[in-house]
Design an enzyme around this catalytic site. Structure first.
Site, mmCIF file in Angstrom:
data_model
loop_
_atom_site.group_PDB
_atom_site.id
_atom_site.type_symbol
_atom_site.label_atom_id
_atom_site.label_comp_id
_atom_site.label_asym_id
_atom_site.label_seq_id
_atom_site.Cartn_x
_atom_site.Cartn_y
_atom_site.Cartn_z
ATOM 1 N N GLU A 179 8.894 3.043 -8.817
ATOM 2 C CA GLU A 179 8.139 4.276 -8.997
ATOM 3 C C GLU A 179 8.952 5.535 -8.698
ATOM 4 O O GLU A 179 8.590 6.343 -7.826
ATOM 5 C CB GLU A 179 6.855 4.216 -8.135
ATOM 6 N N ASN A 222 10.858 -0.173 -11.924
ATOM 7 C CA ASN A 222 9.452 -0.490 -12.135
ATOM 8 C C ASN A 222 8.623 0.777 -11.917
ATOM 9 O O ASN A 222 8.862 1.517 -10.961
ATOM 10 C CB ASN A 222 9.073 -1.553 -11.083
ATOM 11 N N HIS A 258 -1.455 -0.832 -14.539
ATOM 12 C CA HIS A 258 -2.726 -0.738 -13.822
ATOM 13 C C HIS A 258 -3.661 0.078 -14.718
ATOM 14 O O HIS A 258 -3.641 1.315 -14.689
ATOM 15 C CB HIS A 258 -2.527 -0.048 -12.467
ATOM 16 N N GLU A 286 2.433 -5.670 -13.294
ATOM 17 C CA GLU A 286 1.327 -5.584 -12.309
ATOM 18 C C GLU A 286 -0.021 -5.425 -13.013
ATOM 19 O O GLU A 286 -0.841 -4.583 -12.618
ATOM 20 C CB GLU A 286 1.567 -4.400 -11.347
ATOM 21 N N ASP A 288 -3.606 -5.131 -14.229
ATOM 22 C CA ASP A 288 -5.030 -5.240 -13.906
ATOM 23 C C ASP A 288 -5.768 -4.199 -14.727
ATOM 24 O O ASP A 288 -5.171 -3.295 -15.302
ATOM 25 C CB ASP A 288 -5.345 -5.168 -12.403
HETATM 26 O O1 G3I Z 1 -0.222 -4.600 7.436
HETATM 27 C C1 G3I Z 1 -1.152 -3.574 7.808
HETATM 28 C C2 G3I Z 1 -2.053 -4.042 8.908
HETATM 29 O O2 G3I Z 1 -1.256 -4.282 10.066
HETATM 30 C C3 G3I Z 1 -3.101 -2.972 9.173
HETATM 31 O O3 G3I Z 1 -4.004 -3.444 10.130
HETATM 32 C C4 G3I Z 1 -3.851 -2.633 7.911
HETATM 33 C C5 G3I Z 1 -4.846 -1.486 8.112
HETATM 34 O O4 G3I Z 1 -5.358 -1.015 6.881
HETATM 35 O O5 G3I Z 1 -2.926 -2.215 6.938
HETATM 36 C C6 G3I Z 1 -1.985 -3.201 6.603
HETATM 37 O O6 G3I Z 1 -1.138 -2.706 5.623
HETATM 38 C C7 G3I Z 1 -1.677 -2.584 4.327
HETATM 39 C C8 G3I Z 1 -0.795 -3.362 3.380
HETATM 40 O O7 G3I Z 1 -1.237 -3.175 2.047
HETATM 41 C C9 G3I Z 1 -0.770 -4.843 3.695
HETATM 42 O O8 G3I Z 1 -2.032 -5.385 3.503
HETATM 43 C C10 G3I Z 1 -1.718 -1.147 3.955
HETATM 44 O O9 G3I Z 1 -2.681 -0.466 4.733
HETATM 45 C C11 G3I Z 1 -2.062 -0.985 2.493
HETATM 46 O O10 G3I Z 1 -1.909 0.377 2.103
HETATM 47 C C12 G3I Z 1 -1.159 -1.818 1.659
HETATM 48 O O11 G3I Z 1 -1.531 -1.693 0.319
HETATM 49 C C13 G3I Z 1 -0.631 -2.181 -0.638
HETATM 50 C C14 G3I Z 1 -0.141 -1.036 -1.486
HETATM 51 O O12 G3I Z 1 0.709 -1.553 -2.518
HETATM 52 C C15 G3I Z 1 0.657 -0.027 -0.679
HETATM 53 O O13 G3I Z 1 1.179 0.955 -1.509
HETATM 54 C C16 G3I Z 1 -1.376 -3.169 -1.495
HETATM 55 O O14 G3I Z 1 -1.700 -4.318 -0.711
HETATM 56 C C17 G3I Z 1 -0.493 -3.605 -2.666
HETATM 57 O O15 G3I Z 1 -1.244 -4.377 -3.573
HETATM 58 C C18 G3I Z 1 -0.005 -2.368 -3.397
HETATM 59 O O16 G3I Z 1 0.854 -2.780 -4.457
HETATM 60 C C19 G3I Z 1 1.389 -1.732 -5.244
HETATM 61 C C20 G3I Z 1 2.787 -2.160 -5.676
HETATM 62 O O17 G3I Z 1 3.568 -2.510 -4.577
HETATM 63 C C21 G3I Z 1 3.466 -1.051 -6.481
HETATM 64 N N1 G3I Z 1 2.640 -0.618 -7.587
HETATM 65 C C22 G3I Z 1 1.256 -0.285 -7.263
HETATM 66 C C23 G3I Z 1 0.587 -1.422 -6.526
HETATM 67 C C24 G3I Z 1 -0.867 -1.117 -6.265
HETATM 68 O O18 G3I Z 1 -0.994 0.032 -5.459
#
Ligand code: G3I
Length: 579
Positions: A179, A222, A258, A286, A288
């Site tokens: 990104e 990406n 997305h 990715e 969806d």
């Molecule tokens: O690990 C912490 C945990 O310790 C904490 O308690 C919790 C509280 O909310 O957060 C946890 O981290 C989260 C992490 O996912 C792991 O689950 C983050 O808050 C959350 O923001 C994070 O979201 C991820 C997101 O990327 C971050 O940008 C999503 O799971 C993931 O699906 C998403 O994937 C991205 C790709 O990498 C790039 N393209 C877009 C795509 C969708 O946004």
């Protein structure tokens, strides 16, 4: 038209309710795979040809592609989720486990446990892995942003080298840079951009660093909202051109995809194709397709159409290796946490049951191997074997064909059909058991092909058609210079220079030659070599695919020999002899 997915904004939001959803799905029954098989159905032509694949992975593989899925560490403890992930897909992207904040939370302190767990899951289900990701402004630990410019540069290179080396040989492709663009096509001025004084600079450096650590991994940039034409996609296109012109070993572009239901950009295929025409792979990384929840049945039908169209676009592009869905099911999806009131974005519902989109995508995959055509049949015994003629086919030297499925049926039941072919272009072969023709053409020309299908009693039928292989843009005018650059008992290195002596640019090339001796190439650079006996085909790397009229490009290799390493003297370029 660009679609505002807000995927980048997701980086700044948290996932409220994620824990709740994971708790919910952990209690679900483990009975999904049988349900999927029934829901998807299977068709049998005339009762004897192979049944159509009933899983996404089998359908994709029959079409010469992969079907991937994002899997998070939390999913690994959920048997229903892992059942679907392990049976329906053949490529895995770690959802968060290979990102910088997990892998290197403190400077120089690497933590590969979560990523290793995903790799082990993939390997134990015979699935490959897309590494995601090495350099991204999001999920970046604070210590990186507090470094000085020159420290950022060395930290980035050390991070890439440490992570890529750890996973060397285990990753099919890396999202090296994630990104990098703003919506208007300007570079995101993040810590990496600022440290290097420009987008192409840090991105080129990141890709070269990753290549040095694992020369066999494919290396991608990406991004989201680049699926259709528009300023962001145009910016990515110019970046790709710039990097390739600089000799940066960029292999592909990831189109995150997305989408919002009903809003798949109409220019998707044409846009991806223009990147493929640069000699790059183009993957849907990715996928969806979200909608307001609870989902209406008309939106679920529209999602089926949308997802099938995305898969068909990939299938129509020879350089699209596959599609990855982001998250296993609607129960695991990142969407509701980022877009409250939206969801139902995957092909499996919150109970891991297949949705209309699953069936539509499976049909799209299976349709890829069933071209509309006339049929011909003949009878040599009591039975009649009818072979569906796949019609005229075409291809290009050095480009793998997507796979052509020849179908047949028998008038009698209980027969096993065996497929054979004569006259196939060099480099292609037919599977005797399934009739799938696959491979990479090595020689240009027009080839009359006859496929014969024989049943257990000896009755047979045939289909005859023509396969035209073009020369990958070569005008046929070329010169190849082969020089042995060093030699020692049992080993040697050689450099090969290919000159375009014609008047047309060559876009994509394969140089062919035959060793007079018993040389064996052990490793090559600036080309991908394939050796069968004494015959060698060396195909361009993505960054040196184009040879302008009068220009040349070089590649080299190291090899071993037992008794004779005499230089080859005759060469072809895209199947045409060179001087
Ligand atoms: O690990 C912490 C945990 O310790 C904490 O308690 C919790 C509280 O909310 O957060 C946890 O981290 C989260 C992490 O996912 C792991 O689950 C983050 O808050 C959350 O923001 C994070 O979201 C991820 C997101 O990327 C971050 O940008 C999503 O799971 C993931 O699906 C998403 O994937 C991205 C790709 O990498 C790039 N393209 C877009 C795509 C969708 O946004």
């Amino acid at each position: 038209m660009d679609v505002d997915t807000g995927a980048g904004r997701g980086a700044d939001r948290r996932k409220p309710g994620a824990a709740d959803r994971r708790g919910l799905r952990a209690g679900l029954a483990v009975a999904t795979v049988a349900a999927i098989t029934t829901a998807a159905g299977a068709f049998v032509l005339g009762g004897q040809a192979a049944a159509a694949p009933t899983t996404l992975r089998a359908g994709a593989e029959a079409a010469g592609r992969y079907f991937g899925v994002a899997v998070g560490q939390g999913d690994l403890g959920n048997g229903t989720a892992t059942n679907v992930a392990g049976s329906q897909f053949d490529m895995v992207t770690p959802e968060n486990e290979m990102k910088w904040d997990t892998v290197e939370p403190n400077n120089g302190q690497f933590n590969f446990g979560p990523g290793d767990a995903i790799v082990n899951f993939a390997t134990s289900h015979n699935e490959r892995v897309r590494g995601h990701n090495l350099v991204w402004h999001s999920q970046l630990p604070g210590w990186v942003s507090s470094l000085s410019g020159s420290q950022v540069k060395s930290a980035m290179e050390a991070h890439i080298t440490g992570e890529v080396s750890h996973y060397k040989g285990k990753i099919y492709a890396w999202d090296v840079v994630n990104e990098p663009f703003n919506e208007d096509g300007s570079f995101r001025q993040d810590v990496f951009y600022n440290a290097f004084g420009g987008g192409a600079q840090y991105i080129g450096d990141a890709i070269r660093t990753a290549h040095a650590a694992d020369p066999d991994a494919k290396l991608y940039i990406n991004d989201y909202n680049i699926e259709g034409t528009g300023s962001k996609s145009n910016a990515m296109y110019s970046l790709a051109q710039t990097l390739l012109a600089q000799g940066v070993p960029l292999s592909g572009i990831g189109f995150e995809s997305h989408f919002i239901v009903g809003q798949i950009p109409s220019s998707l295929q044409a846009n991806m194709q223009r990147f493929a025409n640069l000699g790059l792979d183009v993957a849907i990384t990715e996928l969806d397709d979200r909608m307001p929840t609870p989902a209406s049945s008309s939106n679920l039908q529209q999602q089926a159409t949308d997802d099938a169209n995305v898969v068909k676009a990939c299938l129509a592009i020879a350089r699209c290796p596959g599609v990855t869905q982001w998250n296993i099911s609607d129960a695991d999806s990142w969407v509701p946490g980022t877009f409250p009131g939206q969801g139902a974005a995957t092909m499996f519902d919150t109970n891991y049951q297949p949705k209309p989109a699953f069936t539509a995508v499976l049909n799209a995959l299976n349709g890829a191997s069933v071209p509309p055509s006339s049929t011909s049949s003949s009878s040599q015994g009591a039975n009649t074997v009818t072979v569906t003629n796949p019609g005229s086919q075409s291809g290009t030297v050095g480009t793998a064909i997507a796979g052509v499925q020849v179908l047949a049926s028998d008038s009698a039941s209980g027969q096993t059909l065996t497929y054979s072919a004569s006259g196939l272009p060099a480099g292609l072969s037919i599977s005797g058991g399934s009739g799938l023709i696959s491979g990479t053409p090595t020689t240009a020309g027009t080839f009359p092909v006859t496929v014969t299908v024989t049943d257990t009693t000896g009755a047979s039928g045939t289909a005859a058609f023509t396969w035209t292989i073009s020369g990958g843009g070569s005008s046929g005018a070329c010169h190849v210079q082969y020089d042995k650059t060093s030699e020692w008992p049992g080993g040697f290195t050689a450099n090969v220079t290919v000159t375009n002596t014609g008047t047309n640019a060559i876009t994509g090339w394969t140089t062919g030659f035959t060793f007079p001796g018993d040389q064996k190439i052990t490793n090559a650079w600036n080309a991908t070599t394939t050796q069968t006996g004494q015959t060698v085909a060396a195909a361009n790397a993505p960054y040196n695919a184009t040879i302008a009229p009068g220009a040349n490009t070089s590649f080299g290799f190291q090899g071993t020999y037992a008794t004779n390493d005499t230089n080859p003297t005759a060469f072809t370029l895209n199947g045409t002899p060179c001087s």
